[in-house]
Design an enzyme around this catalytic site. Structure first.
Site, PDB file in Angstrom:
ATOM      1  N   GLU A  43      10.331  11.382  -7.440  1.00 27.13           N
ATOM      2  CA  GLU A  43       8.882  11.558  -7.493  1.00 27.13           C
ATOM      3  C   GLU A  43       8.532  12.965  -7.054  1.00 27.13           C
ATOM      4  O   GLU A  43       9.170  13.526  -6.159  1.00 27.13           O
ATOM      5  CB  GLU A  43       8.169  10.550  -6.606  1.00 27.13           C
ATOM      6  N   LYS A 132       6.177   0.419  -0.452  1.00 26.33           N
ATOM      7  CA  LYS A 132       6.697   1.561   0.284  1.00 26.33           C
ATOM      8  C   LYS A 132       6.403   1.358   1.776  1.00 26.33           C
ATOM      9  O   LYS A 132       5.249   1.457   2.200  1.00 26.33           O
ATOM     10  CB  LYS A 132       6.050   2.849  -0.218  1.00 26.33           C
TER      11      LYS A 132
END
Length: 217
Positions: A43, A132
């Site tokens: 990412e 997350k």
């Protein structure tokens, strides 16, 4: 690809690399080192200058050889811009329903940030594709095993302070993957390559890569 296919591909190696930098050029170089080292999912944090341009460039360069997403996506506007840039998944340190809705509207999996079992359940109710755990440095692998004892359906990705040395412990505790930034990417290309190869081998010893795990049907 369907959303579940992207999720599986993004977490296949059980490591999600995070690129956060103070310049576009450094971010691109870091991403290139990670990809050359065999990492197939990363990412680009939107705190990086020209992050969305970096996402678009990397996707054009790697094609289907890697899965490139956008991180630190805090709101619906940022989520939509990441979609337009070509990001394949969205990651956030926080839990914003609009980020999840925007990503899902356009077929992208979303991994929002959670820090408590209540937030984890709320995120799953909103349709989060993975959770997350942030910042993981404030917790430990025991958090994952304890929470998943009550919530075995929770796909947890501890992020923030996770090192290559600690990652196997998180996976052994039940995390689906670990997010790692500079602890994985610092150093020259040879150093990153050796570190990534050792990490992937250690993670495979703890749990098989998701792309080789048994199907549930």
């Amino acid at each position: 690809m369907y959303r579940w296919e992207i999720t599986r591909a993004a977490l296949a190696q059980r490591v999600l690399a995070i690129v956060r930098s103070d310049s576009y050029d450094h971010a691109h170089a870091t991403a290139d080192s990670l990809l050359s080292a065999g990492i197939t999912s990363l990412e680009i944090s939107l705190t990086t200058p020209f992050a969305l341009e970096a996402v678009t460039t990397l996707i054009r360069e790697v094609g289907d050889d890697a899965v490139i997403g956008a991180g630190t996506v805090l709101d619906a506007a940022s989520a939509r811009m990441a979609v337009d840039a070509g990001a394949r998944f969205l990651v956030s340190p926080s839990l914003d329903p609009e980020v999840i809705r925007t990503g899902h509207r356009y077929g992208l999996p979303v991994f929002p940030g959670v820090a408590t079992p209540t937030e984890a359940v709320h995120a799953m109710e909103l349709g989060a594709d993975a959770l997350k755990l942030f910042p993981a440095s404030a917790y430990g692998p025991r958090w994952v095993s304890d929470v998943r004892a009550a919530l075995p359906q929770a796909a947890v990705v501890p992020t923030g302070g996770v090192t290559p040395a600690e990652a196997p412990d998180w996976i052994a505790a039940g995390a689906v993957a670990c997010g790692m930034g500079s602890a994985l990417s610092e150093g020259d290309r040879d150093t990153v390559g050796k570190r990534a190869a050792e990490l992937l081998a250690r993670l495979a010893d703890v749990a098989p890569p998701l792309d080789s795990a048994p199907e549930l049907y």
